[in-house]
Structure formats: structure tokens, C-alpha cells
Motif scaffolding. Sequence first.
Motif, mmCIF file in Angstrom:
data_model
loop_
_atom_site.group_PDB
_atom_site.id
_atom_site.type_symbol
_atom_site.label_atom_id
_atom_site.label_comp_id
_atom_site.label_asym_id
_atom_site.label_seq_id
_atom_site.Cartn_x
_atom_site.Cartn_y
_atom_site.Cartn_z
ATOM 1 N N ALA A 143 20.923 12.303 -70.766
ATOM 2 C CA ALA A 143 22.006 12.367 -69.739
ATOM 3 C C ALA A 143 21.176 13.138 -68.705
ATOM 4 O O ALA A 143 21.093 13.494 -67.967
ATOM 5 N N THR A 144 19.596 13.878 -69.646
ATOM 6 C CA THR A 144 18.704 14.385 -68.538
ATOM 7 C C THR A 144 18.284 13.173 -67.597
ATOM 8 O O THR A 144 17.781 12.968 -66.786
ATOM 9 N N LEU A 145 17.771 11.745 -68.039
ATOM 10 C CA LEU A 145 17.094 10.203 -67.882
ATOM 11 C C LEU A 145 18.110 10.547 -66.819
ATOM 12 O O LEU A 145 17.830 10.460 -65.481
ATOM 13 N N TRP A 146 19.017 10.493 -66.854
ATOM 14 C CA TRP A 146 20.133 10.123 -65.909
ATOM 15 C C TRP A 146 20.258 10.967 -64.701
ATOM 16 O O TRP A 146 20.574 10.695 -63.666
ATOM 17 N N GLN A 147 20.348 11.839 -64.860
ATOM 18 C CA GLN A 147 20.532 12.925 -63.731
ATOM 19 C C GLN A 147 19.217 13.205 -63.316
ATOM 20 O O GLN A 147 19.420 13.214 -61.821
ATOM 21 N N VAL A 148 18.153 13.003 -63.757
ATOM 22 C CA VAL A 148 16.776 13.346 -62.600
ATOM 23 C C VAL A 148 16.660 11.549 -61.877
ATOM 24 O O VAL A 148 15.894 11.795 -60.979
ATOM 25 N N ALA A 149 17.661 10.694 -62.328
ATOM 26 C CA ALA A 149 16.904 9.081 -61.892
ATOM 27 C C ALA A 149 17.912 9.406 -60.346
ATOM 28 O O ALA A 149 17.756 9.465 -59.898
ATOM 29 N N TYR A 150 19.083 10.278 -60.738
ATOM 30 C CA TYR A 150 19.960 10.341 -59.861
ATOM 31 C C TYR A 150 19.953 10.684 -58.669
ATOM 32 O O TYR A 150 19.655 10.289 -57.426
ATOM 33 N N ARG A 151 19.086 11.715 -59.052
ATOM 34 C CA ARG A 151 17.982 13.080 -57.930
ATOM 35 C C ARG A 151 17.037 12.516 -56.755
ATOM 36 O O ARG A 151 17.211 12.560 -55.604
ATOM 37 N N ARG A 152 15.752 11.115 -57.765
ATOM 38 C CA ARG A 152 15.594 10.856 -57.490
ATOM 39 C C ARG A 152 15.853 9.237 -56.429
ATOM 40 O O ARG A 152 15.293 9.490 -55.710
ATOM 41 N N ILE A 153 16.973 8.833 -56.918
ATOM 42 C CA ILE A 153 17.327 8.148 -55.549
ATOM 43 C C ILE A 153 17.939 8.880 -54.356
ATOM 44 O O ILE A 153 17.475 7.981 -53.505
ATOM 45 N N LEU A 154 18.654 9.782 -54.730
ATOM 46 C CA LEU A 154 19.605 10.312 -53.478
ATOM 47 C C LEU A 154 18.503 11.144 -52.216
ATOM 48 O O LEU A 154 18.263 11.048 -51.313
ATOM 49 N N ASP A 155 16.815 11.847 -53.249
ATOM 50 C CA ASP A 155 15.917 11.968 -51.695
ATOM 51 C C ASP A 155 15.186 10.821 -51.742
ATOM 52 O O ASP A 155 14.771 11.315 -50.539
ATOM 53 N N ALA A 156 15.135 9.433 -52.480
ATOM 54 C CA ALA A 156 14.708 8.231 -51.620
ATOM 55 C C ALA A 156 15.169 8.314 -50.140
ATOM 56 O O ALA A 156 14.509 8.180 -49.258
ATOM 57 N N ALA A 157 16.898 8.074 -50.826
ATOM 58 C CA ALA A 157 17.650 7.301 -49.551
ATOM 59 C C ALA A 157 17.562 8.939 -48.640
ATOM 60 O O ALA A 157 17.609 7.949 -47.515
ATOM 61 N N ALA A 158 17.484 9.743 -48.765
ATOM 62 C CA ALA A 158 17.869 11.283 -47.832
ATOM 63 C C ALA A 158 16.056 10.504 -46.711
ATOM 64 O O ALA A 158 16.177 10.780 -45.181
ATOM 65 N N CYS A 159 15.162 10.702 -47.327
ATOM 66 C CA CYS A 159 13.323 10.635 -47.302
ATOM 67 C C CYS A 159 13.651 9.087 -46.090
ATOM 68 O O CYS A 159 12.956 9.254 -44.968
ATOM 69 N N ALA A 160 13.836 8.211 -46.306
ATOM 70 C CA ALA A 160 13.797 6.997 -46.104
ATOM 71 C C ALA A 160 15.162 7.356 -44.347
ATOM 72 O O ALA A 160 14.658 6.467 -43.474
ATOM 73 N N ILE A 161 16.635 7.516 -44.873
ATOM 74 C CA ILE A 161 17.331 7.052 -43.835
ATOM 75 C C ILE A 161 16.318 8.381 -42.559
ATOM 76 O O ILE A 161 16.763 7.792 -41.323
ATOM 77 N N GLU A 162 16.254 8.958 -42.856
ATOM 78 C CA GLU A 162 15.387 10.125 -41.590
ATOM 79 C C GLU A 162 14.581 9.874 -40.580
ATOM 80 O O GLU A 162 14.592 10.049 -39.498
ATOM 81 N N ARG A 163 12.983 8.828 -41.772
ATOM 82 C CA ARG A 163 12.513 8.522 -41.356
ATOM 83 C C ARG A 163 12.205 7.196 -40.824
ATOM 84 O O ARG A 163 11.899 6.983 -39.735
ATOM 85 N N ARG A 164 13.656 6.301 -41.248
ATOM 86 C CA ARG A 164 13.469 4.567 -41.099
ATOM 87 C C ARG A 164 14.885 4.636 -40.440
ATOM 88 O O ARG A 164 15.192 3.118 -39.961
ATOM 89 N N GLY A 165 15.884 5.092 -40.572
ATOM 90 C CA GLY A 165 16.997 4.982 -40.169
ATOM 91 C C GLY A 165 17.888 4.184 -41.291
ATOM 92 O O GLY A 165 19.437 3.643 -41.025
ATOM 93 N N ARG A 166 17.166 3.250 -42.363
ATOM 94 C CA ARG A 166 17.942 2.948 -43.284
ATOM 95 C C ARG A 166 17.314 3.095 -44.682
ATOM 96 O O ARG A 166 16.293 3.603 -45.015
ATOM 97 N N PHE A 167 18.269 2.647 -45.667
ATOM 98 C CA PHE A 167 17.712 2.278 -46.964
ATOM 99 C C PHE A 167 17.745 1.568 -48.783
ATOM 100 O O PHE A 167 18.821 1.054 -48.644
ATOM 101 N N LEU A 168 16.753 1.221 -48.210
ATOM 102 C CA LEU A 168 16.478 -0.944 -48.880
ATOM 103 C C LEU A 168 15.853 0.061 -50.469
ATOM 104 O O LEU A 168 15.698 0.074 -50.857
ATOM 105 N N ILE A 169 17.208 0.117 -51.074
ATOM 106 C CA ILE A 169 17.327 -0.222 -52.814
ATOM 107 C C ILE A 169 17.266 -1.742 -53.307
ATOM 108 O O ILE A 169 17.939 -2.143 -53.283
#
Length: 226
Positions: free
Chosen positions: A7-33
Motif C-alpha cells: 500500500a505504501t509502494l502504491w502511494q509513493v509511486a502515485y505521488r511520483r507519477i503526479l509530481d513528474a506530470a506536474a513538472c513536465a507540463i509546467e516546463r514542456r507543456g506535455r507529459f510523456l509516460i
Amino acid sequence: MGVADAATLWQVAYRRILDAAACAIERRGRFLIVLAGGSTPRAIYRMLRAADTDWSHWQVYFGDERCLPADNAERNSRMATDAWLNHVPIPQHEVHTIPAELGASMAALAYAETLRGVGDFDLVLLGLGEDGHTASLFPDRDWGVAASAPDALAVFDAPKPPPQRVSLSAARLSRARVVLFLVDGESKRDVVARWRMGADIPARAIRPETGVDVLTESILFPAGVI
């Protein structure tokens, strides 16, 4: 990074994904996953249904696929679609499934064409098998490590069914800003230990410039990059 339970792994991974998305969208206008298949990420994908993000900027790719009919429940794309993608407004044309129903050769060529002109991925999610395989890159096979390797490989002799698959090459998976391995279960302890000791397993062939992050459950290794 070792965590206490799944459960902790899922939560940490979930947060990592959303943080990466926010960073990519802010810097490059898109998020490639790039999405991983298998059972480990399913719970994470379900969590993402409720995520607060601008889905219109997401572009979804897949690390590998089994050569089965498009609606087969064993397809990685079917799992991700049922668990998550059908429940959020990512533009349909930005979900790039591997057409593995065409057979390994044709599907690999088609997906390489899909990836033509696509830059570095922002986030690649990968799993790890007990034999060290990741995506559909298996021991004692061609992993597509060379810089000249095609972006997508046709796999004909996978040691797990079905034998025909398509996988992004190690070289293409390494063209990423972040690579995150999701590893759960005590059964993976030995292979992670071998990996850290330098064993020549397929997962070791994934070598982005920043190294890879490994998120493990119930495997107590120091945090850091392998």
C-alpha cells in the motif's frame, strides 16, 4: 527505496507519477509516460482515476505488449484501460497502444513508426521479474542496447506465454528523464540483490543519464539509484 508494504509502494509511486506530470507540463507543456504491465501497477492505475491533473497534456505509451487479440484480458493495454485510462479524459489519440494483434514483426515496425520523432520520455514505469527481465526483455535475448537499436523489438521466443511479444528496446527505454522500477514481494529479493551486485540482467541494460530509481516493497535496501 524500500517501503513497508504494498500500500505504501502504491502511494509513493502515485505521488511520483503526479509530481513528474506536474513538472513536465509546467516546463514542456506535455507529459510523456510509458506504462508497465503486469499485476504490480494495477492498483496504482486505479488510484490515478481520481488524480488532480490536466489530462489533456498527457501522452501515454507502453513498454511492452503481448501478441494477443486487442480485447484479450492478458493485454497490458487492456489492463491499463480497464483500471484507469477509460476513466479519465486523456485524449484518445494520445493513448498509443502497441498493435500487437498484428503479430510481433508488424507490430514492432508500427510502434517504431509511432515513436518516430517522439523525444525523451518524462517517466518510464517498469517492473522486474524474478529472472531479471523487464518489459519483454528477457535473459539471453537481444535487449536492443546499442544506440542503433530500433525503438521497438519483435520478440518471438519469450520464456513466458505468449511467446510472441513487442518490447521497447533498452536503448529507447533509457531515453527518459526518470525511470522508476516498481518491485513488490519477497520473491524479488534475490534478483534485486544480484542487480545491485552488478549481475548482467535485462533490467541493468536500462541506463538513462540520471540512473534508475527502484521502489521496493518488503525488500530492505538503502535508498538510492542502482
